[in-house]
Design a protein around this motif. Structure first.
Motif, PDB file in Angstrom:
ATOM      1  N   GLN A 100       0.815  -1.217   0.000  1.00 44.96           N
ATOM      2  CA  GLN A 100       0.000   0.000   0.000  1.00 44.96           C
ATOM      3  C   GLN A 100       0.854   1.274   0.000  1.00 44.96           C
ATOM      4  OE1 GLN A 100      -3.590   0.182  -0.274  1.00 44.96           O
ATOM      5  NE2 GLN A 100      -2.940  -1.834  -1.024  1.00 44.96           N
ATOM      6  N   GLN A 101       1.995   1.146  -0.632  1.00 43.22           N
ATOM      7  CA  GLN A 101       2.873   2.300  -0.793  1.00 43.22           C
ATOM      8  C   GLN A 101       3.095   2.534  -2.301  1.00 43.22           C
ATOM      9  OE1 GLN A 101       6.432   1.460   1.443  1.00 43.22           O
ATOM     10  NE2 GLN A 101       5.465   1.906   3.419  1.00 43.22           N
ATOM     11  N   PHE A 102       2.961   3.796  -2.705  1.00 41.93           N
ATOM     12  CA  PHE A 102       3.026   4.128  -4.122  1.00 41.93           C
ATOM     13  C   PHE A 102       3.864   5.373  -4.329  1.00 41.93           C
ATOM     14  CE2 PHE A 102      -0.953   1.978  -3.239  1.00 41.93           C
ATOM     15  CZ  PHE A 102      -1.029   1.019  -4.239  1.00 41.93           C
ATOM     16  N   LYS A 103       4.450   5.479  -5.526  1.00 37.59           N
ATOM     17  CA  LYS A 103       5.198   6.682  -5.870  1.00 37.59           C
ATOM     18  C   LYS A 103       4.688   7.206  -7.221  1.00 37.59           C
ATOM     19  CE  LYS A 103       9.042   4.560  -8.442  1.00 37.59           C
ATOM     20  NZ  LYS A 103      10.516   4.487  -8.579  1.00 37.59           N
ATOM     21  N   LYS A 104       4.796   8.509  -7.401  1.00 34.54           N
ATOM     22  CA  LYS A 104       4.338   9.155  -8.620  1.00 34.54           C
ATOM     23  C   LYS A 104       5.382   8.967  -9.725  1.00 34.54           C
ATOM     24  CE  LYS A 104       2.500  13.269  -8.351  1.00 34.54           C
ATOM     25  NZ  LYS A 104       2.353  14.761  -8.252  1.00 34.54           N
ATOM     26  N   VAL A 105       4.916   8.516 -10.896  1.00 31.43           N
ATOM     27  CA  VAL A 105       5.798   8.315 -12.040  1.00 31.43           C
ATOM     28  C   VAL A 105       5.172   9.006 -13.253  1.00 31.43           C
ATOM     29  CG1 VAL A 105       6.865   6.653 -13.610  1.00 31.43           C
ATOM     30  CG2 VAL A 105       6.646   6.117 -11.166  1.00 31.43           C
ATOM     31  N   TYR A 106       5.918   9.913 -13.867  1.00 29.31           N
ATOM     32  CA  TYR A 106       5.425  10.599 -15.057  1.00 29.31           C
ATOM     33  C   TYR A 106       5.576   9.683 -16.272  1.00 29.31           C
ATOM     34  CZ  TYR A 106       5.227  14.863 -12.318  1.00 29.31           C
ATOM     35  OH  TYR A 106       4.909  15.794 -11.367  1.00 29.31           O
ATOM     36  N   ILE A 107       4.590   9.727 -17.157  1.00 26.38           N
ATOM     37  CA  ILE A 107       4.589   8.862 -18.334  1.00 26.38           C
ATOM     38  C   ILE A 107       4.357   9.701 -19.594  1.00 26.38           C
ATOM     39  CG2 ILE A 107       3.813   6.821 -17.090  1.00 26.38           C
ATOM     40  CD1 ILE A 107       0.999   7.355 -18.123  1.00 26.38           C
ATOM     41  N   GLU A 108       4.685   9.094 -20.740  1.00 29.89           N
ATOM     42  CA  GLU A 108       4.439   9.727 -22.037  1.00 29.89           C
ATOM     43  C   GLU A 108       3.484   8.850 -22.825  1.00 29.89           C
ATOM     44  OE1 GLU A 108       6.940  11.067 -26.018  1.00 29.89           O
ATOM     45  OE2 GLU A 108       7.957  11.023 -24.066  1.00 29.89           O
ATOM     46  N   LEU A 109       2.403   9.451 -23.326  1.00 32.90           N
ATOM     47  CA  LEU A 109       1.355   8.696 -23.987  1.00 32.90           C
ATOM     48  C   LEU A 109       1.352   8.961 -25.496  1.00 32.90           C
ATOM     49  CD1 LEU A 109      -1.558   9.293 -21.460  1.00 32.90           C
ATOM     50  CD2 LEU A 109      -0.011   7.331 -21.580  1.00 32.90           C
ATOM     51  N   GLY A 110       0.911   7.935 -26.249  1.00 38.08           N
ATOM     52  CA  GLY A 110       0.767   8.064 -27.695  1.00 38.08           C
ATOM     53  C   GLY A 110      -0.689   8.086 -28.090  1.00 38.08           C
ATOM     54  N   VAL A 111      -1.014   7.325 -29.129  1.00 43.88           N
ATOM     55  CA  VAL A 111      -2.372   7.315 -29.646  1.00 43.88           C
ATOM     56  C   VAL A 111      -3.335   6.744 -28.609  1.00 43.88           C
ATOM     57  CG1 VAL A 111      -1.978   5.076 -30.761  1.00 43.88           C
ATOM     58  CG2 VAL A 111      -3.850   6.531 -31.532  1.00 43.88           C
ATOM     59  N   SER A 112      -4.562   7.303 -28.587  1.00 48.76           N
ATOM     60  CA  SER A 112      -5.578   6.883 -27.629  1.00 48.76           C
ATOM     61  C   SER A 112      -6.911   6.724 -28.344  1.00 48.76           C
ATOM     62  CB  SER A 112      -5.712   7.914 -26.513  1.00 48.76           C
ATOM     63  OG  SER A 112      -6.863   7.660 -25.721  1.00 48.76           O
ATOM     64  N   ASP A 113      -7.680   5.714 -27.917  1.00 50.89           N
ATOM     65  CA  ASP A 113      -9.027   5.533 -28.451  1.00 50.89           C
ATOM     66  C   ASP A 113     -10.108   5.932 -27.459  1.00 50.89           C
ATOM     67  OD1 ASP A 113      -8.941   3.528 -26.587  1.00 50.89           O
ATOM     68  OD2 ASP A 113      -9.193   1.870 -28.010  1.00 50.89           O
ATOM     69  N   GLY A 114      -9.705   6.592 -26.355  1.00 55.94           N
ATOM     70  CA  GLY A 114     -10.660   7.023 -25.346  1.00 55.94           C
ATOM     71  C   GLY A 114     -10.798   6.046 -24.195  1.00 55.94           C
ATOM     72  N   ILE A 115     -10.346   4.801 -24.391  1.00 54.23           N
ATOM     73  CA  ILE A 115     -10.393   3.790 -23.333  1.00 54.23           C
ATOM     74  C   ILE A 115      -8.978   3.365 -22.957  1.00 54.23           C
ATOM     75  CG2 ILE A 115     -11.218   1.493 -22.695  1.00 54.23           C
ATOM     76  CD1 ILE A 115     -13.509   1.900 -24.641  1.00 54.23           C
ATOM     77  N   TYR A 116      -8.184   3.085 -23.980  1.00 54.55           N
ATOM     78  CA  TYR A 116      -6.783   2.725 -23.770  1.00 54.55           C
ATOM     79  C   TYR A 116      -5.895   3.753 -24.459  1.00 54.55           C
ATOM     80  CZ  TYR A 116      -7.936  -1.917 -21.917  1.00 54.55           C
ATOM     81  OH  TYR A 116      -8.399  -2.955 -21.139  1.00 54.55           O
ATOM     82  N   ALA A 117      -4.681   3.915 -23.906  1.00 53.67           N
ATOM     83  CA  ALA A 117      -3.698   4.816 -24.492  1.00 53.67           C
ATOM     84  C   ALA A 117      -2.363   4.085 -24.613  1.00 53.67           C
ATOM     85  CB  ALA A 117      -3.537   6.073 -23.647  1.00 53.67           C
ATOM     86  N   HIS A 118      -1.663   4.348 -25.702  1.00 55.71           N
ATOM     87  CA  HIS A 118      -0.356   3.752 -25.928  1.00 55.71           C
ATOM     88  C   HIS A 118       0.663   4.409 -25.003  1.00 55.71           C
ATOM     89  CE1 HIS A 118       3.220   3.175 -28.922  1.00 55.71           C
ATOM     90  NE2 HIS A 118       3.320   2.398 -27.856  1.00 55.71           N
TER      91      HIS A 118
END
Length: 364
Positions: free
Chosen positions: A328-346
């Motif tokens: 129950q321990q989490f850290k913030k990680v920034y991500i880079e996204l590509g194409v998205s269909d509104g439900i899933y993103a690359h």
């Protein structure tokens, strides 16, 4: 009096203290929130926009008569296949009285002129044979006679064309025989035997006897809203589904986007066209309604994340997720996204398929 006030104050203090103890007891009794996690998935993500329209032949020809009259025979029906030059119908000419009378008078006038020239020719020929007149003088008389013969024959042919629509000199070019200019299927025969038809001219588009189209070359013709037209461009792939044909997806290519929109129901619509390809053997009837999914972007078999797992910085709007580092321990990680269909993103970078990502907005 003072004793009663003191007792009331003490009662209030005791009640407040008891309430606080009861609240703390219930709070400690509640279970702490346990966050679930999820992982990346391998997905094919397609970003697309939808257009509605119809399937139509790319080449469709309305066959019209080149002479006015009444249809005496129709030799085809809808669904028949024809080749160039096949006879579609035969038209019986109903001549215009004024034109017919004028051409008849022309025949009479030219016959009188021809008879006169024939007499002159016979006299001059007899004189020429005796050597009375020169060759040059006789040649001029012979030329005038031949011209009179030509004028008379032309007047007779014109009279026959006006009266019957054809003449012996035309052979296969008879105006009364209506032929198909292209190979294809007869889509419609709006005319019937006995119907009066009009030839096309500067003031009338003419009567349609039949419609022929090459059903092997089909296009999708539809419209997109002004809010979507800026996202599309020519040569984009299209997936077409036809309502009347189940479990079939046809491929096409976007060939045309109208430069000018048309107002419909309060919105500006732009016409588009896309040619179908690799249609297999499925017969698609002209005019069937269809939906076109225009593929804007596509990423096949790529690591994808559910968009519900992604959070965004308030100020920078930069996407990030919370990755599990312990119980129950989490850290913030920034991500880079590509194409998205509104439900899933690359996911381009930031996390891997081994990372456990916090479901931060899970339903309690």
């Amino acid at each position: 009096m003072k004793k009663g006030i003191t007792i009331s104050i003490l009662v209030i203090i005791v009640a407040a203290f008891s309430g606080a103890l009861y609240y703390l007891y219930n709070k400690n009794k509640q279970s702490p929130i346990v966050y679930q996690t999820d992982k990346l998935e391998v997905k094919t993500i397609v970003k697309k926009t939808i257009a509605t329209g119809n399937i139509e032949p790319k080449e469709e020809v309305d066959i019209k008569p080149n002479i006015s009259g009444i249809i005496s025979k129709i030799l085809v029906q809808a669904g028949d296949f024809v080749k160039p030059g096949d006879v579609i119908a035969i038209v019986r000419v109903v001549p215009d009285i004024n034109s017919l009378n004028g051409s008849k008078n022309s025949v009479t006038s030219n016959k009188i002129a021809l008879d006169n020239q024939k007499k002159v020719y016979d006299r001059q020929k007899a004189l020429h044979d005796k050597g009375v007149i020169s060759d040059n003088d006789f040649d001029a008389v012979e030329l005038a006679y031949n011209q009179a013969v030509q004028s008379y024959e032309s007047a007779v042919q014109n009279y026959e064309i006006i009266k019957t629509g054809t003449t012996s000199g035309l052979g296969k070019e008879a105006n009364t025989i209506i032929k198909s200019p292209i190979a294809g299927m007869i889509l419609d025969v709006p005319a019937e035997v006995g119907t009066q038809v009009i030839q096309a001219n500067n003031f009338n588009e003419g009567s349609t006897i039949a419609t022929v189209a090459d059903v092997n070359k089909l296009i999708f013709k539809g419209k997109v809203d002004e809010s979507e037209v800026g996202k599309i461009k020519e040569k984009l792939p299209i997936e077409i589904t036809v309502g009347a044909i189940e479990n079939k997806v046809f491929e096409a290519v976007l060939d045309y986007i109208a430069p000018k929109g048309v107002a419909e129901n309060g919105a500006i619509q732009f016409e588009i066209e896309g040619a179908l390809k690799n249609r297999d053997t499925t017969f698609i009837r002209s005019g069937l309604s269809a939906n076109a999914s225009i593929i804007l972007e596509k990423a096949e078999n790529v690591p994808a994340i559910k968009e519900a797992l992604v959070q965004f910085e308030e100020k920078t709007d930069k996407p990030f997720v919370e990755v599990k580092t312990g119980d129950q321990q989490f850290k913030k990680v920034y991500i880079e996204l590509g194409v998205s269909d509104g439900i899933y993103a690359h996911v381009l970078k930031g996390v891997t398929d081994k990372d456990e990502i916090k479901i931060w907005n899970q339903v309690q």
